[in-house]
Structures are given as structure tokens and as C-alpha cells.
Design an enzyme around this catalytic site. Sequence first.
Site, PDB file in Angstrom:
ATOM      1  CB  SER A   1      -0.872   0.006   1.253  1.00 62.02           C
ATOM      2  OG  SER A   1      -0.075   0.342   2.370  1.00 62.02           O
ATOM      3  CE  LYS A   2      -1.864   6.614  -2.818  1.00 57.36           C
ATOM      4  NZ  LYS A   2      -3.327   6.550  -2.610  1.00 57.36           N
ATOM      5  NE  ARG A   3       0.231   0.660   5.916  1.00 55.79           N
ATOM      6  CZ  ARG A   3       0.779  -0.494   6.221  1.00 55.79           C
ATOM      7  NH1 ARG A   3       1.829  -0.534   7.003  1.00 55.79           N
ATOM      8  NH2 ARG A   3       0.291  -1.625   5.743  1.00 55.79           N
ATOM      9  CG  HIS A   4       4.584  -1.122   1.930  1.00 51.77           C
ATOM     10  ND1 HIS A   4       3.283  -1.546   1.871  1.00 51.77           N
ATOM     11  CD2 HIS A   4       5.109  -1.664   3.045  1.00 51.77           C
ATOM     12  CE1 HIS A   4       3.032  -2.329   2.909  1.00 51.77           C
ATOM     13  NE2 HIS A   4       4.120  -2.416   3.636  1.00 51.77           N
ATOM     14  N   GLY A   5       5.583   3.216   0.067  1.00 56.08           N
ATOM     15  CA  GLY A   5       6.175   4.045  -0.981  1.00 56.08           C
ATOM     16  C   GLY A   5       5.199   4.205  -2.120  1.00 56.08           C
TER      17      GLY A   5
END
Length: 474
Positions: A240-244
Amino acid sequence: MVRVRFAPSPTGHLHIGGARTALFNYLFARHNNGKFILRIEDTDRTRSTDEYIEAIIEGMKWLGLEWDEGPFRQTDRFDVYKDYVDKLLKQGKAYYCYCTPEELEQRRQEALGQGKSPKYDGRCRNIVQEFEGSKVRNAAVRFRMPQEGQTIVDDLIRGKVIFENDLLDDLIILRSDGTPTYNFTVVVDDVDMDITHVIRGDDHLNNTPKQMHIYKALGHETPLFAHLPMILGADKTRLSKRHGATSVMAYKEMGYLPDALVNYLVRLGWSCGDQEVFTREELIKYFSFENVGKAAAVFNPEKLLWLNSQYIIKSNPEELGELVMLFLENAGIIQKGQDIDRKWLSRAIETLQERAKTLVELANSLRYYIAEDVQYDAKAKAKFLNEKSKDLLAELKENLISLTDFSTAELEKVFKSIIEKYNVKLGALAQPVRVAMTGGTESPGIFEVLEIVGKEKTIKRLEKAIATIATVQP
Ligand code: GLU
């Protein structure tokens, strides 16, 4: 004849997972000389937008995933779905359901409270369907699922996956507002478009048994299924966006090459021995589901960056020149619309290909070739632009003024004669010159840098460095 489809819902940009699905479909179609179809699943009108459709198409074009048919839009096909619903109703394979959302929710809660399955309780399953058309209440249409036995999905990647039929819901295929639902439109389209292989993320695996019964009800054989393993972030949670960045076009903006991203995406699940770098032709030639793993794939940004550097190294400098122009503009290194001598640019790029991992880095390194002036890195300046180098720089400048052939070979001769005269190592001259020319202590070979920057600017930069030394240490 192999016919496959990529069927994105336009509720967001093309992301890493979607692009991987599109790529596997594309490769499978090309490998088998089949057809690749693009179908936009936009029946969820509240979340689908034309902008996202454009964005998905843009992403696919950027990755070079050309499709052969489409893009089809499901919202253009409502009449078709309606016809199929009518057919199923007539055959008793579907039925009207008059339950309101509130009633359904209440009964669902009750069932949960009693520890029962929260699936539809079948209240309208057997009522005589005489209300058809008479709008006592707005009716939805439900598909009559078998309640006994098992459904086996024989997946090309996962093998046999067994589902108990009594867990399958009589799902709604047409909402009471007249719009068809996902599991139904997918099957109708896959039937109408003669899809032979359904290749999609394994988040859809649970839908597959339901869809298989709809195929059967429509009198159609099921296609083969290949459910691709999930993509996780480094912490093993769903990517998800948390990973970049997860949007494909964000990678374009960060200076990635489309072929590098394609090469990276294919390895999220597929492998071919130890090989890491593949041409498009190789991917098409080698692709098969036998080499797609069952295990979830982990997204590794460092590996993607490494692959990108490999693609920059093997790209031709003219093409990189075309691509880097926009990045030069964005970094303010050239003006919007300004052009650069492309032959010169290619030579400059050649010296940097081994060093730049992205087009953003490439543009930033080109700064000292292109700009009028350079900014000194404070540490580099303190270490190399000082009394020790002052005379060397002055001597070099004098020598260069009279040099007519400003080539690496001639420049090397000049450098040699100076270090011999002063009895110093090459670095004693080259490092201060490097700071004078680039602002920092790392660059391609110093003779190449001088040649590319050219005589006039080189002399100006040396003069500035000498003046800097004079003011810092009088
Ligand atoms: N529209 C679905 C999605 O975006 C894909 C459906 C399918 O491939 O069957 O997840």
C-alpha cells in the site's frame, strides 16, 4: 486461440498490482499469439471516473502494454447484461428479491447473533414471482446458487481449490436501481468476449466459484483461471501507499524507465532460472504459468532501483537524451521549451550512464555540463580550493587559454606537463579542477568533463575557483 483480458475498475490510478496483472495477461497473450483485451469495469458509477480511465490507459501505454481490442466500457453494455438477467429469470436460475437493505441488514445481524452464516437467508427464493413488473417494491435480482456439494477451482497457479457450496450466497446480479453487479458483468463479458483464460489477482479467488456457477447457468464452459499471488511490502503486509509509491506514473516521474519497471513487475511472481534482466522479446518467449510461484511476492524498491540503473546503462544515449529533457526542465536546469544540441547531450550522457540510477539523477548530474555556473559543495571547496591548489589551477588556466584542440587527448597532455613540472600526483591537480568544474568531488573522468563543458566555460570556472581561493585565504 488464447484470449485474455485486463479488467481494471477505474476507481484509482494504475498501481503496481494492476500493472502486474496487465503485464501477465499481455505476456501470456503475446506468448501464445493470442489477443489481449482491455475492459474497463466502471459499473460502480459512484467511484469510477473518466480521469481514472485516462490514467489507467496512460499507464498502460507508458509501460508498452498494447492491447488488441477495447477499451470496452461496461457502462456501455447495460442492455446486454439486462438481456442475460431476463434469460436467467425466465429459466428460474435467478429470482426477484424484494427485501430492502434495512431488512437484510437486520436479518444479517440476527444471524450473526445466533452464530449462523450471515449469507442471504433465501427469503425470496421460493416466492411465486408473480410480482414481476408490478412495482410493489423495487426488486433486485438474485442468482440461485447451488446449496449443496462443492465447487472446485482448478487454478493454473494454485492447483485445485475447493469451496463448499453451502457457503455461496445467492448473490445480487441486478440491483434494485437496475445496475448490474461485478460478479455478473464479469462473467457476461468473459462469455461475450470469448475469454479463454482469466488472469487476475488472488483477491478474486473467492469470487471464482460463484462466477463458475454463473458460467454454467449461461450455458457456457468456464475459462481457465490463474490467480496471481499477492504483492506485499517489506513488512509482509499488503502493498500500500505506506510502502512508498504504488502508482505506476509516480515511477515515471521519479525517473524510472518503463522497460525497467516491466522487468521488475514480471519478477513479482514469475521467475526464469537466475536471470534478472530480460528483454521484452525474452519475456514473451519464456513466459508461462509453470514458473509463477504460489507464494506472495515482496515489493523491493532497492531492486527496482538497481534494475533501473541496469536499463540506464544499456539504453542508447540518444534515447536517454529525449527522455531526460523533461527532467532537465523540471529541475530548472533548462528553460521550458529550450533545446540543447542533442549530439553534445548524448556525449554528456554517455559519461554518466554508469552513475545515474534514475533520469532524475541523470538530469541532476547533467547540471554541471549545462549550467553557466556551478555551486561548490562546502566540504569539497574547503578541502580542494585552497593555497595548495591555487598555482596549479592558475597554471592550468594559462595553458588552456592557448589550447586550440580541446580534446581529451590534448587535455591529458596539458595535465601531464603540469604535474611533472610541479612534481605532484594527478589527483593534486584533478581534484581541485573537479571541484572547480562540477562543484563536488565525484564526476566522470576529468578530461571528458572538460571536453564536454568546453573551453570557454572551463576557463571561466577555473577563474572563478582561483578568485574564490584568493578571497577565502588572502
Ligand atoms: N474489475 C476487477 C478489479 O479491478 C477485476 C475483475 C477481474 O479481473 O475479473 O479488481
